[in-house]
Design a protein around this motif. Structure first.
Motif, short mmCIF file in Angstrom:
data_model
loop_
_atom_site.label_atom_id
_atom_site.label_comp_id
_atom_site.label_asym_id
_atom_site.label_seq_id
_atom_site.Cartn_x
_atom_site.Cartn_y
_atom_site.Cartn_z
N GLU A 85 0.80 -1.23 0.00
CA GLU A 85 0.00 0.00 0.00
C GLU A 85 0.83 1.28 0.00
O GLU A 85 0.54 2.20 -0.73
CB GLU A 85 -0.96 0.00 1.19
CG GLU A 85 -2.06 1.03 1.03
CD GLU A 85 -3.18 0.80 2.00
OE1 GLU A 85 -3.55 1.77 2.67
OE2 GLU A 85 -3.65 -0.34 2.09
N ALA A 86 1.87 1.34 0.79
CA ALA A 86 2.71 2.55 0.84
C ALA A 86 4.18 2.14 0.84
O ALA A 86 4.84 2.17 1.88
CB ALA A 86 2.37 3.38 2.07
N PRO A 87 4.72 1.76 -0.32
CA PRO A 87 6.13 1.36 -0.35
C PRO A 87 7.03 2.55 0.00
O PRO A 87 6.70 3.70 -0.27
CB PRO A 87 6.35 0.91 -1.80
CG PRO A 87 5.29 1.60 -2.57
CD PRO A 87 4.13 1.77 -1.65
N ASP A 88 8.16 2.26 0.60
CA ASP A 88 9.08 3.31 1.01
C ASP A 88 10.34 3.27 0.14
O ASP A 88 11.15 2.36 0.25
CB ASP A 88 9.45 3.15 2.48
CG ASP A 88 10.29 4.29 3.01
OD1 ASP A 88 10.51 5.29 2.28
OD2 ASP A 88 10.73 4.20 4.17
N PHE A 89 10.47 4.25 -0.72
CA PHE A 89 11.65 4.36 -1.58
C PHE A 89 12.61 5.43 -1.07
O PHE A 89 13.53 5.84 -1.77
CB PHE A 89 11.23 4.67 -3.03
CG PHE A 89 10.84 3.43 -3.79
CD1 PHE A 89 11.72 2.83 -4.66
CD2 PHE A 89 9.58 2.87 -3.62
CE1 PHE A 89 11.37 1.68 -5.35
CE2 PHE A 89 9.21 1.72 -4.32
CZ PHE A 89 10.11 1.12 -5.19
N THR A 90 12.43 5.85 0.17
CA THR A 90 13.34 6.81 0.78
C THR A 90 14.76 6.24 0.75
O THR A 90 14.96 5.07 1.08
CB THR A 90 12.92 7.11 2.23
OG1 THR A 90 11.57 7.56 2.24
CG2 THR A 90 13.82 8.15 2.87
N LYS A 119 4.90 9.04 -9.06
CA LYS A 119 4.57 7.93 -8.15
C LYS A 119 5.79 7.60 -7.28
O LYS A 119 5.68 7.51 -6.06
CB LYS A 119 4.12 6.70 -8.95
CG LYS A 119 3.58 5.60 -8.07
CD LYS A 119 2.81 4.57 -8.83
CE LYS A 119 1.42 4.94 -9.19
NZ LYS A 119 0.42 4.81 -8.15
N PHE A 120 6.95 7.45 -7.91
CA PHE A 120 8.16 7.11 -7.14
C PHE A 120 8.61 8.29 -6.26
O PHE A 120 9.07 8.08 -5.15
CB PHE A 120 9.28 6.66 -8.07
CG PHE A 120 9.10 5.23 -8.53
CD1 PHE A 120 9.57 4.18 -7.77
CD2 PHE A 120 8.44 4.96 -9.73
CE1 PHE A 120 9.39 2.87 -8.19
CE2 PHE A 120 8.26 3.65 -10.15
CZ PHE A 120 8.73 2.61 -9.38
N LYS A 121 8.45 9.49 -6.76
CA LYS A 121 8.80 10.67 -5.95
C LYS A 121 7.90 10.73 -4.72
O LYS A 121 8.36 11.01 -3.61
CB LYS A 121 8.64 11.93 -6.79
CG LYS A 121 9.15 13.17 -6.12
CD LYS A 121 9.08 14.36 -7.05
CE LYS A 121 9.67 15.58 -6.38
NZ LYS A 121 9.71 16.74 -7.28
N GLY A 122 6.63 10.42 -4.89
CA GLY A 122 5.69 10.39 -3.77
C GLY A 122 6.02 9.32 -2.75
O GLY A 122 5.65 9.42 -1.58
N TRP A 123 6.73 8.30 -3.18
CA TRP A 123 7.15 7.23 -2.28
C TRP A 123 8.51 7.53 -1.66
O TRP A 123 9.10 6.67 -1.00
CB TRP A 123 7.20 5.90 -3.01
CG TRP A 123 5.85 5.34 -3.36
CD1 TRP A 123 4.67 5.57 -2.72
CD2 TRP A 123 5.55 4.46 -4.44
NE1 TRP A 123 3.65 4.87 -3.33
CE2 TRP A 123 4.16 4.18 -4.39
CE3 TRP A 123 6.31 3.87 -5.44
CZ2 TRP A 123 3.53 3.34 -5.30
CZ3 TRP A 123 5.67 3.03 -6.36
CH2 TRP A 123 4.30 2.78 -6.28
N GLY A 124 9.04 8.73 -1.87
CA GLY A 124 10.26 9.15 -1.20
C GLY A 124 11.54 9.02 -1.99
O GLY A 124 12.61 9.35 -1.48
N ALA A 125 11.49 8.56 -3.24
CA ALA A 125 12.71 8.38 -4.03
C ALA A 125 13.32 9.73 -4.40
O ALA A 125 12.61 10.72 -4.60
CB ALA A 125 12.41 7.59 -5.31
N GLU A 126 14.64 9.75 -4.51
CA GLU A 126 15.36 10.91 -5.02
C GLU A 126 15.45 10.74 -6.53
O GLU A 126 15.94 9.71 -7.02
CB GLU A 126 16.76 10.98 -4.42
CG GLU A 126 17.59 12.11 -4.95
CD GLU A 126 19.03 12.05 -4.50
OE1 GLU A 126 19.81 12.89 -4.98
OE2 GLU A 126 19.40 11.17 -3.69
N ILE A 127 14.98 11.73 -7.28
CA ILE A 127 14.93 11.65 -8.74
C ILE A 127 16.10 12.43 -9.33
O ILE A 127 16.35 13.57 -8.96
CB ILE A 127 13.60 12.22 -9.28
CG1 ILE A 127 12.39 11.64 -8.53
CG2 ILE A 127 13.49 12.02 -10.79
CD1 ILE A 127 12.26 10.15 -8.56
#
Length: 186
Positions: A85-90, A119-127
Motif C-alpha cells: 500500500e505505501a512502499p518506502d523508496f526513501t 509515483k516514485f517521488k511520492g514514495w520518497g525516491a530521489e529523482i
C-alpha cells in the motif's frame, strides 16, 4: 544490491531495446541486466538503492497498463497492483527514461513519464537525470517540468539516429550519481 537495477515496461519491445543499449554502455559489472517489470516482484526492485526505470508512452498521460492506456502486455500499472500500500523508496536514487513519438503524438509527447516519476517521488525516491528539451519538436508534454524533461526522452520512431548519442550523454551525467549512491550504501 551493490549494482544499478535497470527495469522497464514495454509494449512493442522498443523500451527493452533501449534498456539493453543502456546496460551495454554501463557495463555488467555495475548494472544488472534489464528486466521487464512484468517479470519481477516489488520486493526484487526494492533491493536496489540505485535504479534506472523506463517506460513506453501509451494512453494520454497515464501509467502504461491494461486499463485506460490499452496495453496488451502487463506493464507498469500491473506492477503497481502488486506493490504494498505505501512502499518506502526513501534513500533510493532513480533516473528515468521514456519513449514516445513526437510527430505522431505531439500533443502529449512522452506524457506517461510524468505519472511514473511522480509515483516514485511520492514514495520518497530521489529523482535524478532530467534532460533538455532541445532537439525535439512537439506541442505539449506532461514530462516537461520547469522547462526540462523529467528524464531521458527517446523517439526511436523519428529520431532513432540520435538514440545512442543521447543515451551516452545521459549516462555520463547519471552514472556518477547512481554510483555515488551505491558507494554510500556499501
Amino acid at each position: 544490491m551493490n549494482k544499478i537495477g535497470l527495469f522497464f515496461g514495454t509494449e512493442t519491445g522498443t523500451t527493452r531495446l533501449v534498456a539493453k543499449k543502456m546496460h551495454k554502455m554501463i557495463g555488467d559489472e555495475i548494472c544488472d541486466k534489464p528486466i521487464n517489470v512484468n517479470r519481477i516482484t516489488p520486493e526484487e526492485m526494492m533491493q536496489y538503492d540505485a535504479l534506472i526505470l523506463g517506460t513506453p508512452s501509451y494512453g494520454i498521460g497515464e501509467i502504461p497498463g491494461h486499463g485506460a492506456s490499452g496495453c496488451f502486455e502487463p506493464n507498469w500499472a500491473e506492477f503497481f497492483d502488486k506493490m504494498p500500500e505505501a512502499p518506502d523508496f526513501t534513500g533510493k536514487r532513480i533516473a528515468f527514461f521514456g519513449l514516445g513519438a513526437q510527430e505522431r503524438y505531439a500533443d502529449r509527447f512522452c506524457s506517461s513519464l510524468y505519472p511514473l516519476v511522480m509515483k516514485f517521488k511520492g514514495w520518497g525516491a530521489e529523482i535524478v537525470g532530467d534532460t533538455s528539451t532541445e532537439g525535439y519538436t512537439f506541442e505539449q508534454s506532461a514530462a516537461v517540468v520547469d522547462g526540462r524533461f523529467l528524464g531521458l526522452i527517446i523517439d526511436q520512431r523519428t529520431q532513432g539516429m540520435f538514440t545512442d548519442e543521447r543515451i551516452a550523454k545521459w549516462l555520463e551525467v547519471i552514472k556518477p550519481q547512481l554510483l555515488e549512491k551505491l558507494t554510500a550504501a556499501a
